[in-house]
Design a protein around this motif. Structure first.
Motif, short mmCIF file in Angstrom:
data_model
loop_
_atom_site.label_atom_id
_atom_site.label_comp_id
_atom_site.label_asym_id
_atom_site.label_seq_id
_atom_site.Cartn_x
_atom_site.Cartn_y
_atom_site.Cartn_z
N HIS A 103 -20.77 -19.46 -0.62
CA HIS A 103 -19.90 -20.20 -1.54
C HIS A 103 -19.92 -19.55 -2.93
CE1 HIS A 103 -17.77 -23.75 -2.95
NE2 HIS A 103 -18.59 -23.79 -3.99
N LYS B 2 -14.89 -5.02 -7.65
CA LYS B 2 -14.14 -5.62 -6.56
C LYS B 2 -15.02 -5.49 -5.30
CE LYS B 2 -9.87 -5.40 -3.96
NZ LYS B 2 -8.69 -4.66 -3.58
N VAL C 177 -15.26 -11.64 4.84
CA VAL C 177 -14.64 -11.68 6.16
C VAL C 177 -15.73 -11.68 7.23
CG1 VAL C 177 -12.93 -10.67 7.69
CG2 VAL C 177 -12.76 -10.28 5.23
N ASP D 279 -9.61 -21.34 -3.49
CA ASP D 279 -10.01 -21.47 -2.09
C ASP D 279 -10.71 -22.82 -1.89
OD1 ASP D 279 -10.69 -21.06 0.50
OD2 ASP D 279 -11.95 -19.29 0.15
N ARG E 31 -3.85 -13.17 0.34
CA ARG E 31 -4.63 -13.14 -0.89
C ARG E 31 -4.10 -12.14 -1.91
NH1 ARG E 31 -10.78 -13.62 -1.84
NH2 ARG E 31 -11.15 -11.92 -3.29
N GLY F 25 -15.26 -14.25 -6.56
CA GLY F 25 -14.13 -13.39 -6.23
C GLY F 25 -14.39 -12.40 -5.10
N VAL F 26 -15.53 -12.51 -4.49
CA VAL F 26 -15.83 -11.60 -3.37
C VAL F 26 -14.97 -11.99 -2.17
CG1 VAL F 26 -17.61 -10.83 -1.75
CG2 VAL F 26 -18.19 -11.23 -4.15
N GLU F 27 -14.34 -11.01 -1.55
CA GLU F 27 -13.61 -11.28 -0.32
C GLU F 27 -14.61 -11.25 0.84
OE1 GLU F 27 -10.81 -8.33 1.03
OE2 GLU F 27 -9.76 -9.80 2.29
N ASP G 180 -12.41 -23.56 0.74
CA ASP G 180 -13.69 -23.17 1.36
C ASP G 180 -14.38 -24.37 2.01
OD1 ASP G 180 -15.73 -21.50 2.11
OD2 ASP G 180 -16.80 -21.61 0.19
N LYS H 262 -18.01 -16.17 -2.95
CA LYS H 262 -16.56 -16.40 -2.86
C LYS H 262 -16.05 -16.85 -4.22
CE LYS H 262 -16.43 -17.79 1.99
NZ LYS H 262 -16.40 -19.00 2.82
N GLY I 78 -10.53 -12.18 12.08
CA GLY I 78 -11.50 -11.24 11.54
C GLY I 78 -10.92 -10.19 10.62
N CYS I 79 -9.85 -10.53 9.91
CA CYS I 79 -9.32 -9.54 8.97
C CYS I 79 -9.09 -10.15 7.59
CB CYS I 79 -8.06 -8.90 9.52
SG CYS I 79 -6.84 -10.09 10.01
N GLY I 80 -9.71 -11.27 7.32
CA GLY I 80 -9.64 -11.85 5.99
C GLY I 80 -8.40 -12.71 5.79
N ASN J 50 -5.41 -1.37 6.64
CA ASN J 50 -6.35 -0.73 5.72
C ASN J 50 -6.72 -1.67 4.58
OD1 ASN J 50 -6.16 1.84 7.04
ND2 ASN J 50 -4.10 1.91 6.21
N LYS J 51 -7.95 -1.53 4.14
CA LYS J 51 -8.41 -2.28 2.98
C LYS J 51 -9.06 -1.30 2.02
CE LYS J 51 -9.57 -6.80 5.02
NZ LYS J 51 -8.90 -7.75 4.13
N TYR J 52 -8.91 -1.59 0.72
CA TYR J 52 -9.56 -0.75 -0.30
C TYR J 52 -10.38 -1.65 -1.20
CZ TYR J 52 -5.91 2.34 1.32
OH TYR J 52 -5.10 3.09 2.12
N GLN K 104 0.83 -1.21 0.00
CA GLN K 104 0.00 0.00 0.00
C GLN K 104 0.87 1.26 0.00
OE1 GLN K 104 -2.64 -0.58 3.34
NE2 GLN K 104 -3.75 -2.21 2.29
#
Lengths: 404, 534, 421
Positions: C266, C29, C276, A325, A312, C272-274, A327, C269, A306-308, C2-4, A279
């Motif tokens: 499922h 995205k 959390v 994934d 990735r 391509g969806v993230e 899953d 995902k 909880g942060c993914g 941070n996430k975008y 970033q």
């Protein structure tokens, strides 16, 4: 009981979402479930601390209940405290006391790692251990490395980028998988960052999962003091094991009321650390092509953070690499759990979904951050399993990080 | 019409009535108790569940205080399974008159109530919910008491000596002839059938309905109906009873009760003895006052509110509220009104129910010419559950399940354990919030005294926990559908039960309990479309 | 940290997952974060669109789409009035996703199904998974209700007695009950569903049922027939018995709602969806009527997320999207206003046919699902609100919760997909 705990208890509306997502309760009726063991009996424990269901030992501490709870109830912390109470009342079997000390086992194995590995593969010996101790003869034992990570690692002299990084390797990397630690050093060196290491105590998770809270608390205090020292000196702390990470950051606070706030800012999963560099435009994104298709398994304790999936974004930068994934939920091993004779079948039944997903995707390699998940997936499927860092290290340069 | 004959009819299935029944039975006087609803559906299950040490009354009414401490000690001895030895606290806040504390200490000593000043810092460390502003704190022998268990203990003990109980029987007339009571007429509230009972003596122990009962005999008894609202918190906030060290007022008692904490009480005069609707505003008022002792009270979850009607007695006054004495009065209507064969016992408080019963039966016995002395202070209500049986219980119901069931069931615990041992399905926990097993629920359904799901709830605590019956009521209806009294109209049984729970939840619908209500309507309306069920 | 992302969806219930599926399909995205699993897992698993006639609320509605059109005319405050334009489109999209994932949802010739519940009541619904879609009960020649000894939440006798009372069956239709054993023990619905994935267990069940089958009988079972959304347990059981087999709606935990949720998770995902879960959004920064950043925590650690579009799918009080204190209610992340009115929040009767005001509270939006204030002015321009977060819907009584979620989620996803780079 702290005010936070009281409020968390009050948050439970008995909706049963935790029950329906519990991987253990899914496959067996031996576990009364996270709700009954957790918030239901917690109300009774305020009057009678002994109000613990004997099935508490069947909880794997995967923390799936915390993740799925829409009410913010710290279910797993209640279960951990309950297990601690149960063990302090009824004692722990010798087997659990042995398994919980992964650090001691690692230190002992150092004397003759090859011999230990050979013995761990001897069927008659394993059957004896199953009979005498209750350690499953069927489960693959983790192999000990010839030399520990701390022995192997030699900090390289790298130009000063002004970044100070301390690595908390955890017991598994140190004793069993030093290559992961070395991969970390390689990747950071690729970015001109030098890694410091230090002798830490075990994070205490195996102790917590076996109800031995007092010992875990002592180690927690020591570890936290050491980490705080590095933070004060301007270090970032990186981890590669999601379970150590979660224990340091969350369990120390939830179970031992220690202040872990400084860790929230300063301790990062290595891929989070790399994402920050990315970033900031400071990540070296010169990667070699890696024409590989791998399956990805997200460890429960990474989910619980909880942060993914921090890896990735970074792995997407590697040309040719395709990550699918799995899953498929919990792998079932849960640290020491799957090694226990009476729990082995449960552990394997939970892991069945992972097995199916690997077969369905047809992948020959799987990546996952947790050493125990790696072991279980290999045990279940026979495919090679790596830490994502090993894949990244492979893409960084000529070294040989993945077996062909 | 069915006709019955018995020496004494006791009207009212509360603490006093059942206490009287037991006393009569122990003295060998044949008696039947009649109650318009289930036992303890009135005041005896609608109070804070505090077994007073008497300290609360020490300054204002020494006599009442002395009675309390004596009865407190007796009940601990004869009914250990009904009493939780929490101990009590009196805490003083900066805004309270410090001189009151000194008067109170002296008064307690004079009444024989042990009170010991304790270190405030230590106290707050142990009970962190209490205000850090507490200036002084004292320990007294207050405890928590389970009204319903006491009542059933009385009844079961009385039954062993031949007494009978008719629940869901309302008195519709009191017959008299030549200045003497000759019997009562009853209506079965469940099927409308009438029956009459001939007797020599009627004891009016109907609590807030005492005036109404007396009126049936043409008598005037001035019972002031004083409604008190209380609230139940979702968990045990503190380990001891907590009182405010000042002249008694609203919202100044917290009582930890097993899994919950009760905060009370308010005081409003009402006309209807059956007026048990808790008010939303009264609840907010209670929280406001309670907050002085427990600053974070607003953030803790309330699961319900409830109200009871205190029957206060004042011979010649219409005034109500806290100025009226909490003492009891025994009215001999032969002397007072010229009607022989009838006495009324009015006023008083739960803690002294046994004493009230003793005095009443002393009078009745002398009128009947019976000399037997009172034995209720010596003979235990139930035999204690053995350690060995408790261990067996733990194997089938778990630790809290077995302990709570043993406390509730007393002598019958063995039967329930056996059921679950024989058939593990019966050991299943049906009310998960309060950990109540199917075996115990079936035992309650079998008892012959359970006609509604509400009756089973009061006996077992099912549906009284966090979810307020959202999950267990459907389940229990299913499990009991084989019992004749529950085989009929499921919609009616379930609706009645849910409605009763709703009545208590409505005044506390915010925060987590509002979420619970949304889940509950989600299940019964969205999912079951029960609002349109035929 | 941070996430975008382009589209941030907060909430993993039905509307959030629909929004994620649509926005991802449009190439955005997408990140979906949620405190926990959404309430769709607690639901029947069916898509209720509109249950009863507007004029006669005791009469089951025969043409829900037409009834909703009438509703929008008479009650323009209802959330359906904001999503009417995409309603049919959203249902088609939903059914396509289900079909592609091997969990087909069936309609009843454009009308409502009238499906039995575990209580023996009948509930109208528009789309049902194949395992629940019992055809016309009036036509069946026999019913066998089968329960499992292992379950404590399903009672064939209760179902049968009340189904009989409902009057839906023909007077001479045989109605029998049977308890079977799936290997013993006390099982949760999930454990039983897992056990039933073993064909040998199904065979044992078949052997127990067979002697009790009358010709033409339809079987009603608790909602435990298979774990996954593409499970074949119900189908296999029906084939082995030679009789149709259906699951009925029951109190949670129940599998059909969970399967729907798992399938959609499922699916997104795979798109391509993230996703959390376990990430709690506590607040947001808003400047110039735009949300610049959402503030969350994962296991206590602060996370900041920036997105072009934020879709608020956090549910009502139950889901945690709304919070309350005595006399006060508010939206939990942006503190959007929630109108509470002057009436009491709840009705005196728990089962009131008028429903309860608290179930109708929520956020007012315009036709673009943007939150608006009393005057109709948009409060935050890049935030859209969906599902149970929306005000003005009496879903427990109207039977429209999942329908509103599908349509509003879809619309939000679509609108987010149209937002330019």
């Amino acid at each position: 009981m702290s005010s936070d705990h009281r409020l968390a208890l009050d948050n439970c509306i008995k909706c049963s979402i935790c029950v329906s997502h519990c991987p253990v309760a899914r496959v067996t009726d031996k576990f009364a479930g996270p709700k009954q063991n957790g918030p239901d009996l917690e109300r009774f424990r305020l009057e009678e601390p002994a109000a613990v269901h004997p099935s508490i030992g069947y909880c794997t501490n995967c923390k799936g209940c915390d993740v799925v709870c829409p009410s913010g109830v710290a279910v797993s912390a209640m279960n951990c405290r309950a297990r601690g109470e149960y063990v302090s009342l009824h004692g722990a079997p010798l087997r659990d006391k042995i398994l919980a000390r992964v650090d001691r086992m690692g230190r002992a194995a150092r004397l003759a790692p090859s011999l230990v590995n050979r013995l761990a593969g001897l069927r008659p010996l394993r059957l004896l251990a199953e009979k005498m101790l209750g350690i499953s003869a069927a489960m693959t034992m983790p192999r000990y490395a010839k030399k520990t990570f701390l022995e192997l690692y030699k900090p390289k002299n790298i130009g000063d980028t002004g970044r100070k990084v301390l690595y908390y390797p955890g017991c598994y990397v140190n004793y069993n998988a030093p290559e992961v630690g070395l991969a970390l050093a390689e990747v950071l060196a690729h970015n001109n960052i030098r890694v410091e290491v230090e002798q830490f105590d075990c994070c205490g998770l195996p102790l917590i999962a076996n109800g031995l809270l007092d010992t875990a608390r002592d180690q927690a205090k020591k570890n936290l003091a050491k980490l705080q020292g590095y933070i004060n000196r301007g270090y970032d702390i990186v981890t590669t094991c999601p379970s150590c990470h979660l224990t340091l950051r969350q369990e120390y606070r939830e179970l031992f009321q220690l202040n872990t706030d400084p860790l929230h800012e300063k301790m990062l999963d290595v891929f989070e650390y790399l994402s920050v560099l990315l970033q900031q435009g400071k990540l070296v994104t010169r990667f070699e092509e890696l024409p590989l298709q791998v399956g990805y398994h997200q460890p429960c304790h990474l989910k619980a953070a909880g942060c993914g999936v921090p890896s990735r974004e970074i792995l997407q930068l590697i040309p040719g690499l395709r990550v699918a994934d799995l899953d498929a939920g919990c792998c079932g091993l849960a640290g020491t759990y799957g090694f226990k004779k009476e729990k082995y079948a449960i552990s394997q039944a939970i892991g069945r979904n992972v097995f199916n997903a690997v077969k369905e995707l047809g992948v020959r390699q799987v990546i996952s951050e947790c050493g125990m998940c790696q072991l279980q997936i290999h045990h279940l499927t026979g495919v090679a399993v790596y830490h994502p860092l090993q894949v990244l290290a492979q893409a960084c340069g000529p070294g040989k990080w993945l077996a062909k | 019409m069915e006709t019955d004959k018995v020496q004494v009819v006791v009207i009212g299935g509360g603490a006093t009535g059942t206490g009287i029944l037991r006393d009569l039975a122990l003295r060998g006087i044949p008696a039947v108790l009649v109650e318009q609803g289930d036992l303890a559906h009135g005041t005896s299950s609608r109070f804070h569940g505090l077994l007073h040490s008497g300290a609360r009354y020490a300054v204002k009414d020494k006599e009442a205080a002395r009675e309390c401490i004596e009865e407190n000690m007796i009940l601990r001895r004869i009914a250990p399974n009904c009493v939780e030895l929490t101990g009590g606290l009196f805490v003083q806040l900066p805004e309270d008159d410090p001189q009151y504390a000194d008067r109170w200490i002296t008064a307690c000593a004079e009444a024989g109530i042990n009170c010991e000043e304790i270190d405030v810092q230590e106290l707050i460390k142990k009970n962190p919910v209490l205000s850090p502003n507490v200036t002084r704190a004292f320990k007294v022998p207050d405890c928590a008491v389970d009204g319903f268990r006491i009542l059933w203990g009385n009844v079961n003990s009385a039954r062993r000596y031949g007494a009978r109980v008719l629940t869901y029987h309302r008195v519709s007339a009191i017959h008299q002839s030549n200045g003497r009571v000759t019997g009562v007429e009853l209506i079965n509230q469940l099927n409308g059938q009438k029956r009459s009972v001939e007797c020599e003596m009627v004891i009016n122990a109907a609590g807030p309905w005492g005036g109404e009962v007396a009126a049936m005999a043409g008598l005037e008894v001035n019972v002031i109906k004083d409604k008190g609202t209380l609230v139940a918190y979702n968990h045990r906030l503190m380990s001891m009873v907590v009182n405010r060290l000042r002249p008694p007022g609203d919202g100044d008692i917290f009582v930890p009760h097993g899994t919950i904490t009760i905060l009370g009480t308010t005081s409003t005069t009402v006309d209807n003895p059956g007026c048990t609707k808790p008010g939303h505003n009264e609840v907010l008022e209670l929280i406001k006052i309670g907050q002085e002792m427990v600053p974070e009270l607003e953030s803790y979850r309330l699961i319900r509110a409830f109200a009871g009607v205190r029957p206060l007695y004042q011979e010649n006054s219409a005034a109500g509220g806290r100025s009226v004495t909490r003492n009891f009065a025994l009215l001999d209507h032969r002397q007072r009104d010229g009607l022989a064969g009838m006495v009324s016992i009015v006023g008083g408080k739960f803690t002294t129910f046994r004493l009230m019963a003793e005095k009443t039966v002393d009078l009745v016995a002398s009128q009947l010419g019976v000399n037997a002395p009172c034995r209720t202070a010596r003979e235990p209500l139930t035999a204690p559950v053995s350690e060995e049986l408790l261990e067996r219980g733990k194997k089938v119901f778990g630790v809290p399940g077995a302990k709570k069931a043993a406390e509730r069931l007393g002598d019958s615990f063995a039967q329930v354990v056996e059921q679950a041992e024989k058939n593990p399905d019966k050991g299943r926990i049906f009310c998960e919030c309060e950990v109540v097993s199917l075996a115990e629920i079936e035992h309650a359904a079998h008892s012959g005294d359970s006609f509604t799901l509400g009756d089973i709830r009061r006996k077992t605590r099912m549906g009284m926990g966090t979810c307020q019956g959202t999950f267990c009521s459907y389940r229990i209806l299913g499990a009991l559908s084989g019992y004749p009294q529950f085989a009929g109209n499921h919609r009616e049984y379930l609706t009645k039960f849910l409605q009763k729970r709703w009545k208590g939840m409505r005044p506390v619908l915010w925060g987590q309990q509002l979420r619970e209500a949304q889940l509950s309507t989600g299940i019964y309306c969205t999912l079951f479309a029960m609002e349109r069920m035929r | 940290m941070n996430k975008y992302t382009d589209v941030l969806i907060i909430g993993a219930g039905l509307s959030g997952l629909m929004a994620a599926a649509k926005a991802a399909e449009l190439g955005k995205k997408v990140t979906l974060v949620a405190k926990g699993m959404g309430a769709v897992g607690l639901s029947s698993g069916c898509i209720d669109l509109w249950g009863y006639n507007l004029e006669d609320p005791n009469q089951v509605c025969q043409d829900p789409l037409a009834e909703i059109a009438r509703l929008c005319a008479v009650n323009p405050q209802h959330p359906y009035a904001r999503v009417q334009d995409v309603l049919e489109e959203s249902l088609l999209f939903f059914r396509r996703v289900c079909q592609e994932n091997g969990n087909p949802y069936l309609d009843h010739r454009g009308g409502n199904w009238l499906l039995p519940t575990a209580l023996g009541t009948l509930r109208p619904t528009y789309l049902a998974p194949a395992s629940m879609a019992v055809g016309d009960l009036q036509q069946v020649r026999g019913v066998l209700v089968v329960g499992f000894r292992e379950l404590k939440d399903f009672y064939p006798d209760v179902l049968a007695a009340n189904l009989k009372k409902s009057g839906v069956l023909q007077a001479d239709c045989p109605l029998n009950t049977l308890m079977v054993c799936a290997g013993g023990g006390e099982l949760t619905p999930n454990t039983l569903a897992h056990r039933l994935e073993n064909p040998a267990v199904v065979d044992r069940i078949v052997d127990q049922i067979k002697p009790h089958l009358l010709p033409g009988a339809v079987l009603l079972l608790p909602p435990v027939l298979g774990e996954r959304w593409d499970s074949q347990v119900a189908k296999n059981l029906a084939e082995k018995l030679g009789h149709p087999v259906y699951e009925v709606a029951n109190i949670p935990p129940a599998l059909p709602g969970q399967r729907l949720q798992q399938m959609l998770l499922h699916h997104v995902k795979g798109q391509g969806v993230e996703v959390v879960i376990g990430c709690t959004v506590n607040g947001a920064r808003v400047a110039d009527k735009r949300c610049t950043e959402v503030l969350a925590t994962g296991a206590g650690k602060p996370i900041k997320i920036s997105a072009k579009t934020v879709i608020l799918a956090t549910g009502s009080f139950l889901g945690g999207g709304l919070e309350s204190k005595p006399g006060k209610a508010w939206e939990s992340i942006f503190r959007l206003p929630v109108e509470i009115g002057h009436e009491k929040w709840s009705a005196r009767d728990f089962l009131s046919m008028a429903g309860h005001l608290f179930n109708q509270m929520g956020i007012k939006v315009n036709e673009h699902l943007r939150p608006v204030d009393k005057t109709g002015e948009v409060i935050i321009e890049n935030v859209m609100v969906t599902g149970a977060n929306l005000a003005g819907c009496n879903h427990p009584i109207e039977k429209c919760g999942n329908g509103v979620a599908v349509a509003s989620g879809y619309k939000a996803g679509k609108l987010a997909g149209e937002v330019g780079e």
